[in-house]
Design an enzyme around this catalytic site. Sequence first.
Site, PDB file in Angstrom:
ATOM      1  N   TYR A 206     101.423 158.655  26.775  1.00 52.60           N
ATOM      2  CA  TYR A 206     101.706 157.552  27.705  1.00 52.60           C
ATOM      3  C   TYR A 206     102.990 156.793  27.390  1.00 52.60           C
ATOM      4  O   TYR A 206     103.933 156.810  28.169  1.00 52.60           O
ATOM      5  CB  TYR A 206     100.526 156.564  27.717  1.00 52.60           C
TER       6      TYR A 206
ATOM      7  N   PRO B 122      96.642 157.078  38.235  1.00 50.17           N
ATOM      8  CA  PRO B 122      95.764 157.617  39.281  1.00 50.17           C
ATOM      9  C   PRO B 122      95.409 156.525  40.297  1.00 50.17           C
ATOM     10  O   PRO B 122      95.476 155.337  39.991  1.00 50.17           O
ATOM     11  CB  PRO B 122      94.504 158.034  38.518  1.00 50.17           C
TER      12      PRO B 122
ATOM     13  N   HIS C 177      97.354 154.039  33.288  1.00 50.73           N
ATOM     14  CA  HIS C 177      96.402 154.851  32.545  1.00 50.73           C
ATOM     15  C   HIS C 177      96.362 154.621  31.033  1.00 50.73           C
ATOM     16  O   HIS C 177      95.379 154.978  30.373  1.00 50.73           O
ATOM     17  CB  HIS C 177      96.781 156.316  32.815  1.00 50.73           C
TER      18      HIS C 177
ATOM     19  N   SER D 277      90.676 167.181  37.060  1.00 47.95           N
ATOM     20  CA  SER D 277      89.729 166.212  36.500  1.00 47.95           C
ATOM     21  C   SER D 277      88.517 166.085  37.395  1.00 47.95           C
ATOM     22  O   SER D 277      88.666 166.032  38.610  1.00 47.95           O
ATOM     23  CB  SER D 277      90.329 164.809  36.474  1.00 47.95           C
TER      24      SER D 277
HETATM   25  N1  COA Z   1      71.661 175.043  35.845  1.00 46.92           N
HETATM   26  C1  COA Z   1      71.240 173.947  36.473  1.00 46.92           C
HETATM   27  N2  COA Z   1      71.811 172.711  36.300  1.00 46.92           N
HETATM   28  C2  COA Z   1      72.878 172.632  35.485  1.00 46.92           C
HETATM   29  C3  COA Z   1      73.374 173.762  34.805  1.00 46.92           C
HETATM   30  C4  COA Z   1      72.726 175.018  35.013  1.00 46.92           C
HETATM   31  N3  COA Z   1      73.128 176.129  34.411  1.00 46.92           N
HETATM   32  N4  COA Z   1      74.418 173.367  34.050  1.00 46.92           N
HETATM   33  C5  COA Z   1      74.579 172.042  34.251  1.00 46.92           C
HETATM   34  N5  COA Z   1      73.628 171.599  35.113  1.00 46.92           N
HETATM   35  C6  COA Z   1      73.421 170.222  35.561  1.00 46.92           C
HETATM   36  C7  COA Z   1      73.509 169.215  34.438  1.00 46.92           C
HETATM   37  O1  COA Z   1      72.279 169.080  33.786  1.00 46.92           O
HETATM   38  C8  COA Z   1      73.917 167.970  35.188  1.00 46.92           C
HETATM   39  O2  COA Z   1      72.774 167.451  35.828  1.00 46.92           O
HETATM   40  P1  COA Z   1      72.693 165.946  36.407  1.00 46.92           P
HETATM   41  O3  COA Z   1      73.404 165.951  37.715  1.00 46.92           O
HETATM   42  O4  COA Z   1      71.240 165.747  36.592  1.00 46.92           O
HETATM   43  O5  COA Z   1      73.303 165.061  35.405  1.00 46.92           O
HETATM   44  C9  COA Z   1      74.830 168.492  36.252  1.00 46.92           C
HETATM   45  O6  COA Z   1      74.492 169.859  36.425  1.00 46.92           O
HETATM   46  C10 COA Z   1      76.290 168.373  35.934  1.00 46.92           C
HETATM   47  O7  COA Z   1      76.630 169.150  34.794  1.00 46.92           O
HETATM   48  P2  COA Z   1      77.989 169.999  34.729  1.00 46.92           P
HETATM   49  O8  COA Z   1      78.472 170.247  36.091  1.00 46.92           O
HETATM   50  O9  COA Z   1      77.777 171.144  33.818  1.00 46.92           O
HETATM   51  O10 COA Z   1      79.095 169.079  34.136  1.00 46.92           O
HETATM   52  P3  COA Z   1      79.029 167.873  33.214  1.00 46.92           P
HETATM   53  O11 COA Z   1      78.383 166.807  33.984  1.00 46.92           O
HETATM   54  O12 COA Z   1      78.479 168.274  31.899  1.00 46.92           O
HETATM   55  O13 COA Z   1      80.578 167.513  33.087  1.00 46.92           O
HETATM   56  C11 COA Z   1      82.675 167.405  31.985  1.00 46.92           C
HETATM   57  C12 COA Z   1      81.505 168.289  32.397  1.00 46.92           C
HETATM   58  C13 COA Z   1      83.691 168.186  31.245  1.00 46.92           C
HETATM   59  C14 COA Z   1      83.303 166.826  33.253  1.00 46.92           C
HETATM   60  C15 COA Z   1      82.076 166.268  31.077  1.00 46.92           C
HETATM   61  O14 COA Z   1      81.548 166.805  29.901  1.00 46.92           O
HETATM   62  C16 COA Z   1      83.071 165.238  30.631  1.00 46.92           C
HETATM   63  O15 COA Z   1      83.642 165.295  29.549  1.00 46.92           O
HETATM   64  N6  COA Z   1      83.278 164.229  31.463  1.00 46.92           N
HETATM   65  C17 COA Z   1      84.083 163.062  31.126  1.00 46.92           C
HETATM   66  C18 COA Z   1      85.512 163.340  31.214  1.00 46.92           C
HETATM   67  C19 COA Z   1      86.281 162.075  30.955  1.00 46.92           C
HETATM   68  O16 COA Z   1      85.787 161.034  30.624  1.00 46.92           O
HETATM   69  N7  COA Z   1      87.535 162.141  31.113  1.00 46.92           N
HETATM   70  C20 COA Z   1      88.399 161.041  31.013  1.00 46.92           C
HETATM   71  C21 COA Z   1      89.742 161.605  31.352  1.00 46.92           C
HETATM   72  S1  COA Z   1      90.925 160.490  31.525  1.00 46.92           S
END
Ligand code: COA
Length: 635
Positions: free
Chosen positions: A121, A134, A352, A563
Site C-alpha cells: 500500500y 475498492p 484499503h 476476491s
Molecule cells: N459440499 C457442500 N458444501 C460445501 C462444500 C462441499 N464440498 N465445500 C464448502 N461448502 C460450503 C461451506 O460449508 C460453506 O457453507 P455456509 O454457506 O453454510 O457457510 C459454503 O459452502 C462456502 O464455502 P466455500 O465456498 O468453500 O468458501 P469459503 O466460504 O470457505 O471461502 C475464502 C473461501 C478463501 C473466500 C475464505 O476462506 C476467506 O479467506 N475469506 C476471507 C477473505 C478475506 O478476508 N479477504 C480480505 C482481502 S482484502
Amino acid sequence: MANTTAGAVRGLSQKFICSKHVLSASPGVGLYSSRTKSMSAKALQYAKLPSLPVPKLNQTLEQYIRTVKPLLTKDEFAVTEQVAKNFGAPGGVGEKLQLMLEEKGAKEPNWLSEWWLDSAYLSYRLPVLVHSNPALVFPKQNFLSKKEHLAYAAKLIVGALRYKAIIDSGKLEQDYLGKSPLDMSQYTKVFNGCRIPGLKTDTIRHALDSNHVIVIHNNQFYKVVVYGENGQILDDRDILNGLTCVTQKYNGPSAGVGFLTTECRNVWGIAHEELNKDPVNRASLQAIEDSIFVMCLDKSSKIEDNATVSTRMALQLLHGYGAENNSGNRWFDKTLQLIVSEDGVNGLCYEHSPTEGPPIANLADLIVNYAQEKTLRDDERHLTPHCERLTFNLTSALDEAVMLAKRNVDQLVQDVQMNSFSFDKFGKEDIKALKLSPDSFIQIAIQMAFIRLHGHPAAHYESASTRRFHGGRTETIRSCLPEIVNFANIHLKQNLSPQEKFKALQSAVNAHKGYVGMAINGQAIDRHLLGLKRLAIEGGIDIPSLFLDPGYSTSNNWRLSTSQVAAVNDMVMCYGPVTPDGYGCCYNPRRDEINFAVSAFNSNPTTCAEKFGEALKKCLEEMRDVATSSILSSL
Ligand code: COA
C-alpha cells in the site's frame, strides 16, 4: 511487488466468518448514546491469537514450482525450477534468509505486518482510485425529492456512527472462522483514519478523537458536527438539517482540491506539502483528515454510453466519472467515504491500507438495513448541527496541479471498463447441493473464462484471510493450479464423457480447496517469499536470483485479481485490474445468484470486461452441466 499486489489485496467480506452484529433502527439508547474515544485494538478484550507462522522453506519452494508450471513453457519451467532448487540448496542463500526470518518470526507476533503495509500500500505510487480503493455498491434507491436524497444520506451517517459506537465500546462480538477466533484489530481502523501522501511513501493518520464528519457537495468541503452537547449521536432528523444547510450554504466556485487525491501519490505528496504551508489550508486539511468519515452528496452523472444501471453504479462509486461529474466530489485518501447521489446511486469507496473488506462489508450490511428500516421523525423538535465550509487558498502552482489532476483523472476514467452483472442461473446453494465448494467452483470458472478468451492460463490471485493469527490480514491463493488448468483444457478441448470431466472438475475443486486451507493457516507461499526478499534487501544481501528469474515475475503478474466479498444485501464490490493487461473480478455469492463486477482497461487491446463476463457465465453454466449430467448418469 507493490505494483502487482496493491490492487489485488483488496478487502473481502465473509459473512460466514463474522458474528451477526445487530444494529437496531430504534432510537439510540445506551450503547449508541455516547461519543467515546476510538479504542485501540489493545483496549478490546478479544481472543489472544497465535503469532503468524513462518512456513518451511522446502514446502514453499515445492508449491512455488507447482504453481509456476502452468504459466511457463517447458524450457522456461526447466530454468525456473533449477533456480528455485539452487535457492533452497543446503547452505545456500535461501537457508540463510529462512533462518533470519524464523528468528524474526520468533520475536514478533506478526513478522509480516509492516512489510505488507509498506509494499502493498504505502509505497505504491499509482493513484489510489481504480488502482487500490475498492467500491461497494449498495442497492439503488429512487429519490422523489431533494429531501429524500438527503434523508437517506442522513440515515447512512447515523447508521455508521452507531456501528462506530459498538466498535468503540468494545461490544462487537468476536468473529470466528469455523471454531477459530479471528483478529479484530481492523475494526478499530475503519473510522477517523486517512492516508497522507508522501514524496516516496505515504503514512496513515488516525485521529484519537473526532466529533465531525466531512460532507462534500459540489466539490466543496463542509465540516458537520455529529454529536450533541452530551456526546450523544445526533438524530437522523438533526443530521438531515445539517445536510440541508450544506446544500444551501454556498454556490460559488470550488478550489477543486478533492481532485488532488486522484493523482499519483508522489505528485499529490508535493501538492500536499505546498497546501500545508498556508494556515487556512492546513486547518482545512486537518479537519478533513481527522474527520470520522466522509459523506459525498453526488449529482447525477451525465454519461453517454450503453452501460447497464449496475455497471454505471459501480463506476460512479469507483471513480466518480471524471471532472465534469463527481471525481472532485471525493477525498479518496479517507478510509471511509459514503456516497449518495441524487439519482439514487449509493454505496461506499474505501482506502484499503488500514483494513480489509470484512469490517467494511459488515458496516455496509448494517447501515443499509438501518437506512431502509428507519423512518425519520417528522416533528419540529430538531436542531441544526454546527456546519462550516472549509476554504483553501491556492497558489498558481496548486491551481495548475488541480487542472492537471482533472485531466489525468479524466484519462483514467476513460480507460476503465466495467461489467457488473448478476448471474442468476444458480447461486451458492445449488453448488453446495452438488457437493462442491462454491468459492472453488467460481474460481475455476474465472480461470477457465480466461483460458477460453485468451487461449492460455493466467497468474490468478485470490485473497484469503489470515485473521486466525495476531494482526493477520491476507495471503494469496494461487488459483492457477495445474489441476484447474487441466480441467479447463479437458473441458474446452477434449471430447470426454461427463463422468471423466466431472472427475477432473472434482480434482480441480479439491486442489483449490487444499490451497485455501494452506493460505488461511499461514502456510502458503507469497507472503513468505516477500519476507525472504525484504530480508535480503534490508540486510544488504544481493537479491537472490529466484526473485530476478522471469518465471518469478510471470507468476506475480496477476492478470486475474479476484476476491470473494460476501454480503447479505444485494451488493457487489468492484475495483480495477492490477496489471495493464488484466482483469479485476469481485463476486458476492448469494443464495440463488452470484453478483459479479469485472473490470479491464480500454488501453489494452487484448482484454474486454464485456467478453470476459460472457465467457464467465458460459463457464459457470457448463461446469454445472458437467456436474449434473455426471451425477444423473450415475443414478
Ligand atoms: N459440499 C457442500 N458444501 C460445501 C462444500 C462441499 N464440498 N465445500 C464448502 N461448502 C460450503 C461451506 O460449508 C460453506 O457453507 P455456509 O454457506 O453454510 O457457510 C459454503 O459452502 C462456502 O464455502 P466455500 O465456498 O468453500 O468458501 P469459503 O466460504 O470457505 O471461502 C475464502 C473461501 C478463501 C473466500 C475464505 O476462506 C476467506 O479467506 N475469506 C476471507 C477473505 C478475506 O478476508 N479477504 C480480505 C482481502 S482484502
